[in-house]
Design an enzyme around this catalytic site. Sequence first.
Site, PDB file in Angstrom:
ATOM      1  N   CYS A   1     -16.498  35.004  34.162  1.00  0.00           N
ATOM      2  CA  CYS A   1     -16.925  33.608  34.230  1.00  0.00           C
ATOM      3  C   CYS A   1     -16.049  32.746  33.334  1.00  0.00           C
ATOM      4  O   CYS A   1     -15.082  33.215  32.734  1.00  0.00           O
ATOM      5  CB  CYS A   1     -18.390  33.492  33.817  1.00  0.00           C
ATOM      6  SG  CYS A   1     -18.676  33.958  32.088  1.00  0.00           S
TER       7      CYS A   1
ATOM      8  N   CYS B   1      34.472  -0.083  -7.796  1.00  0.00           N
ATOM      9  CA  CYS B   1      33.524  -0.326  -6.701  1.00  0.00           C
ATOM     10  C   CYS B   1      34.133   0.075  -5.363  1.00  0.00           C
ATOM     11  O   CYS B   1      33.451   0.635  -4.500  1.00  0.00           O
ATOM     12  CB  CYS B   1      33.114  -1.796  -6.681  1.00  0.00           C
ATOM     13  SG  CYS B   1      31.990  -2.268  -8.027  1.00  0.00           S
TER      14      CYS B   1
ATOM     15  N   CYS C   1      45.625  29.664  23.403  1.00  0.00           N
ATOM     16  CA  CYS C   1      44.990  30.840  22.794  1.00  0.00           C
ATOM     17  C   CYS C   1      44.175  31.618  23.817  1.00  0.00           C
ATOM     18  O   CYS C   1      43.446  32.544  23.453  1.00  0.00           O
ATOM     19  CB  CYS C   1      44.095  30.413  21.631  1.00  0.00           C
ATOM     20  SG  CYS C   1      42.601  29.515  22.128  1.00  0.00           S
TER      21      CYS C   1
ATOM     22  N   CYS D   1      34.344  -9.106 -10.229  1.00  0.00           N
ATOM     23  CA  CYS D   1      33.962  -8.354  -9.028  1.00  0.00           C
ATOM     24  C   CYS D   1      32.596  -8.829  -8.555  1.00  0.00           C
ATOM     25  O   CYS D   1      31.634  -8.874  -9.334  1.00  0.00           O
ATOM     26  CB  CYS D   1      33.928  -6.856  -9.338  1.00  0.00           C
ATOM     27  SG  CYS D   1      33.308  -5.837  -7.983  1.00  0.00           S
TER      28      CYS D   1
ATOM     29  N   CYS E   1     -19.098  20.591  31.973  1.00  0.00           N
ATOM     30  CA  CYS E   1     -17.655  20.383  32.153  1.00  0.00           C
ATOM     31  C   CYS E   1     -17.425  19.800  33.531  1.00  0.00           C
ATOM     32  O   CYS E   1     -17.925  20.326  34.534  1.00  0.00           O
ATOM     33  CB  CYS E   1     -16.903  21.702  32.002  1.00  0.00           C
ATOM     34  SG  CYS E   1     -15.116  21.524  32.163  1.00  0.00           S
TER      35      CYS E   1
ATOM     36  N   HIS F   1      38.942 -11.058   0.173  1.00  0.00           N
ATOM     37  CA  HIS F   1      37.923 -10.606  -0.769  1.00  0.00           C
ATOM     38  C   HIS F   1      38.510  -9.586  -1.742  1.00  0.00           C
ATOM     39  O   HIS F   1      39.144  -8.613  -1.323  1.00  0.00           O
ATOM     40  CB  HIS F   1      36.740  -9.986  -0.024  1.00  0.00           C
ATOM     41  CG  HIS F   1      36.023 -10.966   0.857  1.00  0.00           C
ATOM     42  ND1 HIS F   1      35.927 -10.827   2.220  1.00  0.00           N
ATOM     43  CD2 HIS F   1      35.385 -12.131   0.553  1.00  0.00           C
ATOM     44  CE1 HIS F   1      35.244 -11.838   2.731  1.00  0.00           C
ATOM     45  NE2 HIS F   1      34.912 -12.647   1.742  1.00  0.00           N
TER      46      HIS F   1
ATOM     47  N   CYS G   1     -12.269  23.471  30.178  1.00  0.00           N
ATOM     48  CA  CYS G   1     -11.902  22.301  29.376  1.00  0.00           C
ATOM     49  C   CYS G   1     -11.390  22.662  27.997  1.00  0.00           C
ATOM     50  O   CYS G   1     -10.842  21.802  27.296  1.00  0.00           O
ATOM     51  CB  CYS G   1     -13.087  21.352  29.244  1.00  0.00           C
ATOM     52  SG  CYS G   1     -14.472  22.032  28.299  1.00  0.00           S
TER      53      CYS G   1
END
Length: 541
Positions: A311, A165, A253, A138, A344, A159, A326
């Site tokens: 703010c 295997c 069904c 094999c 920023c 083969h 940011c």
Amino acid sequence: MDDVYDGCSSQEDLGTDEGWAEEDFIDDDDDGPVSGGAPSSAGAEAGPSSSGKADTWRVMGMEQIKKLQVEAISHVTSLTGCSKAKALALLVNYRWNDERVLSIMADKGLDALYESVGLPTEAPHPAPATSGSEEVTCNICCESVAPNKASSLAPDCSHIFCNDCWKQYLSVGLSEGKGSQLRCMGYKCGAPCDFDKVMALLKGTLEAKRYQEALLQSYVDDNNTARFCPSAPWCGNVIVVESDPVCEPECSCSTVFCFKCGRSPHSPCTCEMWTKWDEKISGDSETRSWIIANTKPCPKCTKPVEKNGGCNHVTCKCGASFCWLCGEQTGMTHTWKSIEGHTCGRYKDELDKKISEAARSHKRYMHYFERYKGHSDSHIREKGRRQELKDRIAERMESGVDARDYTWLQQALHQLITARGVLAPSYAFAFFFFGNDMYKDDFDASTNTRNQNLFEDQQAMLEAEVERLSDLAEKCIAALVAEEEDHAAVQSLRLEIINRTVSVESRIIHFYNMVQELLDQLQTCSAHIAMYKPQKNVKIN
């Protein structure tokens, strides 16, 4: 490992190419079909659609699917002269479209056809001759074994590998879902394994049944014209379409579904629209969109923080301070216009624009969702009414009190359920077709507005008829199920309900024709929907 061949002296005893018949898809114990399934109803067909097309389908059990599979393999084998193993490999790769396989062979030749799916084009070399006592080495495990413990499972190559295997290889292939595409283990070989030889090697094992199931299921899973019914609990039936796959067939069904995507019926939405709509209502994407636009994650604890005024210096519940514009963490010292030690560069106008767009988008989504949800809930209620009516009629007939025909009322409720099933997804259609990015390149602003007005006019007229019929049906059922049935009231409503039922169907047909006209205007893409099928002669279960 014990040999499974009970005295086979060579690989020729494993089975030949001539032995593949339809009974090979049945277990050796005669337990019936590999995959359980309800028997097919007698060739169920859909009626003509409002567009004049005749969308047809058949409801089949696994026995009938097995016969179609064998016929397709035999068809390819007879016209190409190839082995049945090669024919199976070709059909799986070309999604069981035997006409497509033969067309490619006619255009490009047989060798090009084989190469397109990785099959060997040369004639197989004969397997090396071995005497009864000469051992075979094999090439996988490099062990020497007796000839009857080694085999070649592919008729198109020579083969030979040991049976142990082979069994491990087949088991792995089946566990990975490759049962319908098992190839030779030889390096760069690609020759398909033969059904009879694989079954002989796996005889008496669980893998043998899994292999049978994989081949049989391949006809459905790898086929553009077949799909399992998605019923729950599963009925095991297969729907095979004979024309346009964009349809909504009904299984024996009573389950109705979209054949193309396998989801619940969603016409007049396209499958793409329905997928995106389902993501919105299931994944709550609009809520997430609003949160993204109106909140910022705290840089310390990452929880969303909403600014409700003041703010740009924001303090989270965890104590962290950060800049709203940011998102960067800052100190506590600040004024109305600045934060100490922090600069920023973002403009506030950009943020305001982002918030207003998200709010407008969310408001638009909620407009369509609320109306979609209203009709979806009504759809469920109409089904409950129909069942209540059926139970009441059955009860009265069994008791011998009443034998009158109430088919007209059942037909009205059936039409109501159908109409609700059209109106609910029509709002998802409107959400994507008008004012959304999906088709923005196909219409200018004036055309889009005109189309939307036309759509909403037809939609409103259908809704009005549906609500009138729903009100009449509710009054009629209330009179029917009362302890003392108001027979006069029922009869007075009968003619009006019949007329309204016809009117609702007429409105649905006009609505679908208008939707199709809108879809026909698309320039950059194509969109297809399952057209409405008139409810004439509908069987009331």
